[in-house]
Design a protein around this motif. Structure first.
Motif, PDB file in Angstrom:
ATOM      1  N   GLY A   1       3.680   2.788   2.714  1.00 44.65           N
ATOM      2  CA  GLY A   1       5.075   2.394   1.942  1.00 44.65           C
ATOM      3  C   GLY A   1       5.947   4.406   2.500  1.00 44.65           C
ATOM      4  O   GLY A   1       6.569   3.995   3.273  1.00 44.65           O
ATOM      5  N   HIS A   2       4.810   5.409   2.425  1.00 45.16           N
ATOM      6  CA  HIS A   2       5.144   6.243   2.669  1.00 45.16           C
ATOM      7  C   HIS A   2       6.405   6.004   4.424  1.00 45.16           C
ATOM      8  O   HIS A   2       7.032   6.852   4.450  1.00 45.16           O
ATOM      9  CB  HIS A   2       4.456   7.317   3.057  1.00 45.16           C
ATOM     10  CG  HIS A   2       4.690   7.975   1.609  1.00 45.16           C
ATOM     11  ND1 HIS A   2       5.466   9.176   1.157  1.00 45.16           N
ATOM     12  CD2 HIS A   2       3.978   8.458   0.531  1.00 45.16           C
ATOM     13  CE1 HIS A   2       5.433   9.087   0.066  1.00 45.16           C
ATOM     14  NE2 HIS A   2       3.942   9.196  -0.234  1.00 45.16           N
ATOM     15  N   ILE A   3       5.254   5.819   5.053  1.00 46.07           N
ATOM     16  CA  ILE A   3       5.871   5.219   6.789  1.00 46.07           C
ATOM     17  C   ILE A   3       6.986   5.397   7.141  1.00 46.07           C
ATOM     18  O   ILE A   3       7.980   5.238   7.938  1.00 46.07           O
ATOM     19  CB  ILE A   3       4.926   5.160   7.421  1.00 46.07           C
ATOM     20  CG1 ILE A   3       3.241   5.863   7.308  1.00 46.07           C
ATOM     21  CG2 ILE A   3       5.001   4.572   8.957  1.00 46.07           C
ATOM     22  CD1 ILE A   3       1.880   4.750   7.989  1.00 46.07           C
TER      23      ILE A   3
ATOM     24  N   THR B   1      12.424   3.161  -2.251  1.00 38.54           N
ATOM     25  CA  THR B   1      12.887   2.634  -1.299  1.00 38.54           C
ATOM     26  C   THR B   1      12.104   2.341  -0.065  1.00 38.54           C
ATOM     27  O   THR B   1      12.326   1.631   0.420  1.00 38.54           O
ATOM     28  CB  THR B   1      13.999   3.323  -1.177  1.00 38.54           C
ATOM     29  OG1 THR B   1      13.597   5.109  -0.411  1.00 38.54           O
ATOM     30  CG2 THR B   1      14.979   3.832  -2.023  1.00 38.54           C
ATOM     31  N   TYR B   2      11.194   3.250  -0.353  1.00 36.08           N
ATOM     32  CA  TYR B   2      10.383   2.589   0.835  1.00 36.08           C
ATOM     33  C   TYR B   2       8.886   1.804   0.737  1.00 36.08           C
ATOM     34  O   TYR B   2       8.545   1.024   1.566  1.00 36.08           O
ATOM     35  CB  TYR B   2       9.497   3.572   1.903  1.00 36.08           C
ATOM     36  CG  TYR B   2       8.412   4.786   0.614  1.00 36.08           C
ATOM     37  CD1 TYR B   2       7.568   4.232   0.425  1.00 36.08           C
ATOM     38  CD2 TYR B   2       9.008   6.895   0.750  1.00 36.08           C
ATOM     39  CE1 TYR B   2       6.817   5.014  -0.546  1.00 36.08           C
ATOM     40  CE2 TYR B   2       8.066   6.870  -0.364  1.00 36.08           C
ATOM     41  CZ  TYR B   2       7.639   6.580  -1.123  1.00 36.08           C
ATOM     42  OH  TYR B   2       6.259   7.577  -1.894  1.00 36.08           O
ATOM     43  N   ILE B   3       8.984   1.673  -1.019  1.00 35.64           N
ATOM     44  CA  ILE B   3       8.053   0.544  -1.164  1.00 35.64           C
ATOM     45  C   ILE B   3       9.177  -0.496  -0.577  1.00 35.64           C
ATOM     46  O   ILE B   3       8.258  -1.781  -0.471  1.00 35.64           O
ATOM     47  CB  ILE B   3       8.427   0.556  -2.617  1.00 35.64           C
ATOM     48  CG1 ILE B   3       7.022   2.544  -2.835  1.00 35.64           C
ATOM     49  CG2 ILE B   3       7.177  -0.787  -2.662  1.00 35.64           C
ATOM     50  CD1 ILE B   3       5.927   2.075  -1.963  1.00 35.64           C
TER      51      ILE B   3
ATOM     52  N   ASN C   1       0.753  -1.347   0.591  1.00 31.02           N
ATOM     53  CA  ASN C   1       0.197   0.169  -0.509  1.00 31.02           C
ATOM     54  C   ASN C   1       0.861   0.946   0.233  1.00 31.02           C
ATOM     55  O   ASN C   1       1.789   1.045   1.098  1.00 31.02           O
ATOM     56  CB  ASN C   1      -0.780   0.268   0.920  1.00 31.02           C
ATOM     57  CG  ASN C   1      -2.274   1.261   1.252  1.00 31.02           C
ATOM     58  OD1 ASN C   1      -1.533   2.645   0.794  1.00 31.02           O
ATOM     59  ND2 ASN C   1      -2.962   0.906   1.791  1.00 31.02           N
ATOM     60  N   HIS C   2       0.935   1.861  -1.344  1.00 27.32           N
ATOM     61  CA  HIS C   2       1.784   3.029  -1.314  1.00 27.32           C
ATOM     62  C   HIS C   2       1.754   4.302  -0.217  1.00 27.32           C
ATOM     63  O   HIS C   2       2.616   4.707   1.018  1.00 27.32           O
ATOM     64  CB  HIS C   2       1.423   4.332  -2.579  1.00 27.32           C
ATOM     65  CG  HIS C   2       1.758   5.161  -2.685  1.00 27.32           C
ATOM     66  ND1 HIS C   2       2.789   5.517  -3.074  1.00 27.32           N
ATOM     67  CD2 HIS C   2       1.442   6.632  -2.194  1.00 27.32           C
ATOM     68  CE1 HIS C   2       3.731   6.534  -3.382  1.00 27.32           C
ATOM     69  NE2 HIS C   2       2.996   6.825  -2.537  1.00 27.32           N
ATOM     70  N   LEU C   3       0.359   4.069   0.868  1.00 30.78           N
ATOM     71  CA  LEU C   3       1.005   5.269   2.038  1.00 30.78           C
ATOM     72  C   LEU C   3       1.307   4.531   2.722  1.00 30.78           C
ATOM     73  O   LEU C   3       1.704   4.788   3.825  1.00 30.78           O
ATOM     74  CB  LEU C   3      -0.617   5.662   2.272  1.00 30.78           C
ATOM     75  CG  LEU C   3      -1.904   6.734   1.323  1.00 30.78           C
ATOM     76  CD1 LEU C   3      -3.220   6.157   1.735  1.00 30.78           C
ATOM     77  CD2 LEU C   3      -1.321   7.898   0.814  1.00 30.78           C
TER      78      LEU C   3
ATOM     79  N   THR D   1       9.503  12.125  -0.383  1.00 32.80           N
ATOM     80  CA  THR D   1       8.928  12.294  -1.383  1.00 32.80           C
ATOM     81  C   THR D   1       8.359  10.860  -2.674  1.00 32.80           C
ATOM     82  O   THR D   1       9.603  10.361  -2.424  1.00 32.80           O
ATOM     83  CB  THR D   1       8.897  12.827  -3.234  1.00 32.80           C
ATOM     84  OG1 THR D   1      10.783  13.029  -3.042  1.00 32.80           O
ATOM     85  CG2 THR D   1       9.050  14.628  -2.484  1.00 32.80           C
ATOM     86  N   ASP D   2       7.735  10.628  -3.388  1.00 35.03           N
ATOM     87  CA  ASP D   2       7.723   9.092  -4.184  1.00 35.03           C
ATOM     88  C   ASP D   2       8.757   8.705  -4.551  1.00 35.03           C
ATOM     89  O   ASP D   2       9.491   9.377  -5.289  1.00 35.03           O
ATOM     90  CB  ASP D   2       6.673   9.110  -5.135  1.00 35.03           C
ATOM     91  CG  ASP D   2       5.002   9.753  -4.439  1.00 35.03           C
ATOM     92  OD1 ASP D   2       4.433   9.663  -3.584  1.00 35.03           O
ATOM     93  OD2 ASP D   2       3.985   9.982  -4.704  1.00 35.03           O
ATOM     94  N   ASN D   3       9.093   7.353  -4.229  1.00 38.97           N
ATOM     95  CA  ASN D   3      10.358   6.742  -4.665  1.00 38.97           C
ATOM     96  C   ASN D   3      10.399   4.939  -4.056  1.00 38.97           C
ATOM     97  O   ASN D   3       9.183   4.780  -3.077  1.00 38.97           O
ATOM     98  CB  ASN D   3      11.849   7.266  -4.367  1.00 38.97           C
ATOM     99  CG  ASN D   3      11.955   7.541  -2.365  1.00 38.97           C
ATOM    100  OD1 ASN D   3      12.454   6.211  -2.365  1.00 38.97           O
ATOM    101  ND2 ASN D   3      10.829   7.827  -1.126  1.00 38.97           N
TER     102      ASN D   3
HETATM  103 ZN    ZN Z   1       3.404   9.618  -2.095  1.00 36.30          ZN
END
Ligand code: ZN
Ligand code: KG4
Length: 347
Positions: free
Chosen positions: A114-116, A309-311, A110-112, A305-307
């Motif tokens: 992922g951000h965390i 690495t956190y995924i 889940n992208h959101l 910002t979107d990338n």
């Molecule tokens: Zn994002």
């Protein structure tokens, strides 16, 4: 354990290899932003076409050019949503194909959420985030405050009722004739302005919930610009600074109230809007005063910002949900993008 992460939810094509959810081994990111700027915003079909074009070179650079071999990769993590349908499709179909050909497990992310996990990748942090953790995800599509009791145990405490905070920045930027994306442009212009020049509303600042509202604030800026005959550089800067001040005050003050209400150990600020240095310093100075016992995490711009690495990091910490192509070939084939996932949706 090394996980290859793929992120294509908006205009980025990003591939990363992360070890044990914390160490970035390789990261490559291509963006179609310059092309999107000509249109004043993201055109979904342009984004996904460019992502289809960039995916192979980005993958190649992330693996081969860094001297890595496919044998070293243990699993693949990929964003399945939320995001733009066509964009998500490019990343997800690539990941499914790699999983099948390489016979490596696929972990949907889940992208959101992922951000965390950018909090676990921040090499400036002395210790990794501890639970219970409160996270503020402030991006172009979301303004969520969540409470994490453990990996995979997420509770939504509050969100925006209308526009996301990043969306408000992008819309106000357009009113001030600034290019897309508006956030960094407003931040820069605001440095020349007076944050008290215009008294913009702070919607829901005193409500007892943890909800936000940014569409009225954007409209207030619109009405103000209509009242002014000539938008001089100084007035534009004052408008930008006053808008930014109002937007961040509600976000920071309500987050601090929420942090006090729950017995948290760590507080994390992430998402594209968290790239804003003014927000970061406001967040840190309020937190030092209001919740000095709480450990703060404000990942750097490159992680906020979107990338991918956190995924990859999120995939590592939530790998129970992995689909092994050796046993779940059919489920893997049927995995679809979900453009409207919520932060609480587990995969
Ligand atoms: Zn994002
Ligand atoms: O998390 P993100 O990269 O993509 C989404 O998942 O939405 O966030 C993009 C958003 C955009 O609305 C952009 O204007 C905003 O983050 N943003 C900023 C800054 N940098 C990016 N907002 C305020 N200040 C910034 N420096």
């Amino acid at each position: 354990m090394k996980i290859l992460g793929i992120e294509t939810s908006c205009d980025e094509t990003s591939v990363a290899i992360v070890e044990d959810g914390t160490k970035i081994i390789s990261h490559v990111l291509a963006t179609s932003l310059e092309i999107q700027q000509q249109y004043g915003g993201i055109v979904p079909e342009v984004a996904s076409r460019k992502q289809a074009e960039y995916m192979i070179p980005v993958l190649h650079e992330a693996i081969k050019k860094r001297g890595l071999t496919i044998d070293e990769i243990d699993a693949i993590g990929v964003t399945v949503g939320p995001g733009l349908m066509g964009s998500l499709m490019v990343g997800l179909e690539t990941a499914k194909t790699l999983s099948y050909i390489w016979q490596k497990p696929l972990i949907p992310v889940n992208h959101l959420i992922g951000h965390i996990y950018s909090g676990w990748l921040d090499s400036n942090a002395t210790i990794p985030p501890q639970f219970p953790l409160m996270a503020v995800v402030a991006s172009g599509g979301h303004t969520d405050v969540v409470l994490m009791h453990d990996h995979g145990q997420i509770e939504l405490l509050g969100a925006t009722r209308d526009d996301a905070i990043g969306e408000a920045f992008d819309k106000v930027a357009r009113l001030l004739d600034l290019p897309y994306p508006g956030g960094p442009q407003i931040e820069k212009l605001a440095q020349q302005g007076d944050p008290r020049a215009f008294d913009f509303p702070r919607p829901l600042l005193h409500s007892q919930d943890i909800e936000f509202s940014y569409s009225g604030l954007k409209t207030a800026v619109l009405y103000e610009t209509k009242k002014i005959d000539t938008l001089t550089d100084q007035i534009r800067a004052d408008l930008a600074a006053s808008f930014q001040q109002a937007a961040f005050e509600t976000l920071v003050i309500k987050t601090m109230q929420a942090a006090k209400r729950f017995d948290i150990t760590s507080l994390l600020l992430t998402g594209g809007v968290a790239a804003n240095q003014y927000l970061k310093s406001m967040f840190i100075s309020y937190a030092q005063k209001e919740i000095p016992h709480v450990q703060l995490y404000t990942p750097p711009l490159s992680l906020a910002t979107d990338n991918a690495t956190y995924i990859a990091a999120a995939a590592y910490f939530t790998q129970k949900a992995s689909l092994d192509p050796k046993i779940n070939e059919q489920q893997l084939a049927e995995l679809e993008p979900n453009p409207s996932l919520l932060v609480t949706d587990q995969l």
